[in-house]
Design a protein around this motif. Structure first.
Motif, PDB file in Angstrom:
ATOM      1  N   MET A   1     -25.473   3.155 -31.427  1.00  0.00           N
ATOM      2  CA  MET A   1     -24.921   4.373 -30.856  1.00  0.00           C
ATOM      3  C   MET A   1     -25.879   4.907 -29.791  1.00  0.00           C
ATOM      4  N   ALA A   2     -25.310   5.336 -28.690  1.00  0.00           N
ATOM      5  CA  ALA A   2     -26.100   5.838 -27.575  1.00  0.00           C
ATOM      6  C   ALA A   2     -26.912   7.063 -27.990  1.00  0.00           C
ATOM      7  N   ILE A   3     -28.072   7.177 -27.389  1.00  0.00           N
ATOM      8  CA  ILE A   3     -28.931   8.332 -27.634  1.00  0.00           C
ATOM      9  C   ILE A   3     -28.458   9.473 -26.739  1.00  0.00           C
ATOM     10  N   GLN A   4     -28.037  10.570 -27.351  1.00  0.00           N
ATOM     11  CA  GLN A   4     -27.445  11.702 -26.629  1.00  0.00           C
ATOM     12  C   GLN A   4     -28.383  12.247 -25.553  1.00  0.00           C
ATOM     13  N   GLU A   5     -29.658  12.368 -25.846  1.00  0.00           N
ATOM     14  CA  GLU A   5     -30.630  12.883 -24.865  1.00  0.00           C
ATOM     15  C   GLU A   5     -30.626  12.021 -23.596  1.00  0.00           C
ATOM     16  N   GLN A   6     -30.535  10.715 -23.773  1.00  0.00           N
ATOM     17  CA  GLN A   6     -30.524   9.827 -22.620  1.00  0.00           C
ATOM     18  C   GLN A   6     -29.237   9.963 -21.825  1.00  0.00           C
ATOM     19  N   PRO A  25     -41.880   4.814 -19.070  1.00  0.00           N
ATOM     20  CA  PRO A  25     -41.572   3.373 -19.011  1.00  0.00           C
ATOM     21  C   PRO A  25     -41.479   2.690 -20.371  1.00  0.00           C
ATOM     22  N   ASP A  26     -42.043   3.271 -21.407  1.00  0.00           N
ATOM     23  CA  ASP A  26     -42.045   2.622 -22.718  1.00  0.00           C
ATOM     24  C   ASP A  26     -40.906   3.062 -23.635  1.00  0.00           C
ATOM     25  N   VAL A  27     -40.079   3.999 -23.183  1.00  0.00           N
ATOM     26  CA  VAL A  27     -38.964   4.473 -23.998  1.00  0.00           C
ATOM     27  C   VAL A  27     -37.852   3.432 -23.986  1.00  0.00           C
ATOM     28  N   GLN A  28     -37.383   3.060 -25.171  1.00  0.00           N
ATOM     29  CA  GLN A  28     -36.250   2.119 -25.279  1.00  0.00           C
ATOM     30  C   GLN A  28     -34.965   2.847 -24.906  1.00  0.00           C
ATOM     31  N   ILE A  29     -34.277   2.339 -23.916  1.00  0.00           N
ATOM     32  CA  ILE A  29     -33.013   2.937 -23.485  1.00  0.00           C
ATOM     33  C   ILE A  29     -31.899   2.375 -24.356  1.00  0.00           C
ATOM     34  N   ASP A  30     -31.130   3.277 -24.962  1.00  0.00           N
ATOM     35  CA  ASP A  30     -30.025   2.870 -25.831  1.00  0.00           C
ATOM     36  C   ASP A  30     -28.766   3.632 -25.433  1.00  0.00           C
ATOM     37  N   LEU A  31     -27.919   2.942 -24.695  1.00  0.00           N
ATOM     38  CA  LEU A  31     -26.623   3.501 -24.293  1.00  0.00           C
ATOM     39  C   LEU A  31     -25.497   2.695 -24.933  1.00  0.00           C
ATOM     40  N   THR A  32     -25.772   2.175 -26.117  1.00  0.00           N
ATOM     41  CA  THR A  32     -24.814   1.374 -26.857  1.00  0.00           C
ATOM     42  C   THR A  32     -23.501   2.140 -27.042  1.00  0.00           C
ATOM     43  N   GLY A  33     -22.398   1.520 -26.626  1.00  0.00           N
ATOM     44  CA  GLY A  33     -21.078   2.105 -26.811  1.00  0.00           C
ATOM     45  C   GLY A  33     -20.775   3.305 -25.935  1.00  0.00           C
ATOM     46  N   ALA A  34     -21.626   3.608 -24.974  1.00  0.00           N
ATOM     47  CA  ALA A  34     -21.416   4.789 -24.124  1.00  0.00           C
ATOM     48  C   ALA A  34     -20.202   4.616 -23.217  1.00  0.00           C
ATOM     49  N   ASP A  35     -19.497   5.700 -22.973  1.00  0.00           N
ATOM     50  CA  ASP A  35     -18.369   5.720 -22.048  1.00  0.00           C
ATOM     51  C   ASP A  35     -18.902   6.079 -20.668  1.00  0.00           C
ATOM     52  N   LEU A  36     -19.088   5.074 -19.836  1.00  0.00           N
ATOM     53  CA  LEU A  36     -19.647   5.263 -18.499  1.00  0.00           C
ATOM     54  C   LEU A  36     -18.630   4.838 -17.436  1.00  0.00           C
ATOM     55  N   ARG A  37     -17.360   5.030 -17.743  1.00  0.00           N
ATOM     56  CA  ARG A  37     -16.274   4.669 -16.824  1.00  0.00           C
ATOM     57  C   ARG A  37     -16.256   5.571 -15.604  1.00  0.00           C
ATOM     58  N   ASN A  38     -15.861   4.972 -14.478  1.00  0.00           N
ATOM     59  CA  ASN A  38     -15.578   5.713 -13.242  1.00  0.00           C
ATOM     60  C   ASN A  38     -16.771   6.498 -12.709  1.00  0.00           C
ATOM     61  N   ASN A  55     -18.927   1.004 -21.773  1.00  0.00           N
ATOM     62  CA  ASN A  55     -17.760   0.849 -20.916  1.00  0.00           C
ATOM     63  C   ASN A  55     -18.119   1.286 -19.494  1.00  0.00           C
ATOM     64  N   PHE A  56     -18.249   0.297 -18.600  1.00  0.00           N
ATOM     65  CA  PHE A  56     -18.566   0.542 -17.190  1.00  0.00           C
ATOM     66  C   PHE A  56     -17.344   0.333 -16.300  1.00  0.00           C
ATOM     67  N   ALA A  57     -16.148   0.338 -16.860  1.00  0.00           N
ATOM     68  CA  ALA A  57     -14.933   0.064 -16.086  1.00  0.00           C
ATOM     69  C   ALA A  57     -14.849   0.983 -14.871  1.00  0.00           C
ATOM     70  N   ASN A  58     -14.563   0.381 -13.724  1.00  0.00           N
ATOM     71  CA  ASN A  58     -14.386   1.100 -12.456  1.00  0.00           C
ATOM     72  C   ASN A  58     -15.631   1.842 -11.986  1.00  0.00           C
ATOM     73  N   SER A  59     -16.791   1.534 -12.525  1.00  0.00           N
ATOM     74  CA  SER A  59     -18.025   2.204 -12.096  1.00  0.00           C
ATOM     75  C   SER A  59     -18.685   1.457 -10.949  1.00  0.00           C
ATOM     76  N   ASP A  60     -19.435   2.190 -10.145  1.00  0.00           N
ATOM     77  CA  ASP A  60     -20.192   1.620  -9.038  1.00  0.00           C
ATOM     78  C   ASP A  60     -21.596   1.299  -9.537  1.00  0.00           C
ATOM     79  N   LEU A  61     -21.887   0.018  -9.685  1.00  0.00           N
ATOM     80  CA  LEU A  61     -23.201  -0.443 -10.141  1.00  0.00           C
ATOM     81  C   LEU A  61     -23.924  -1.207  -9.036  1.00  0.00           C
ATOM     82  N   GLN A  62     -23.571  -0.929  -7.786  1.00  0.00           N
ATOM     83  CA  GLN A  62     -24.244  -1.597  -6.679  1.00  0.00           C
ATOM     84  C   GLN A  62     -25.737  -1.281  -6.723  1.00  0.00           C
ATOM     85  N   ARG A  63     -26.546  -2.316  -6.534  1.00  0.00           N
ATOM     86  CA  ARG A  63     -28.009  -2.203  -6.507  1.00  0.00           C
ATOM     87  C   ARG A  63     -28.598  -1.677  -7.815  1.00  0.00           C
TER      88      ARG A  63
END
Length: 83
Positions: A1-6, A25-38, A55-63
């Motif tokens: 499960m995603a970490i809410q603070e992140q 730099p040493d913090v483990q990033i956990d966005l497991t199951g996050a809704d990151l659409r659009n 879920n990254f559907a329709n998101s801009d992940l360029q670069r």
């Protein structure tokens, strides 16, 4: 499960997120199951992040930095992954 603070930091924008990543730099990033659409996530630093089932559907992940990120079962439908 995603970490809410992140998720809240990411909601502050890419510049705020990337600055936070640089400062922690040493913090483990956990966005497991996050809704990151659009979302505009161009240039986001998600290197080494746990992104399983996100879920990254329709998101801009360029670069975006996704090096060594775990994207298993993540939805990238119609996401823009151009470098």
């Amino acid at each position: 499960m995603a970490i809410q603070e992140q998720l809240e930091i990411l909601d502050g924008g890419i510049e705020a997120w990337n600055s936070w990543r640089t400062a922690h730099p040493d913090v483990q990033i956990d966005l497991t199951g996050a809704d990151l659409r659009n979302l505009d996530l161009s240039g986001v630093d998600l290197a080494r992040a746990r992104l399983e089932g996100a879920n990254f559907a329709n998101s801009d992940l360029q670069r975006a930095s996704l090096a060594s990120a775990n994207l298993s079962s993540a939805c990238l439908a119609f996401a823009d992954l151009e470098s």
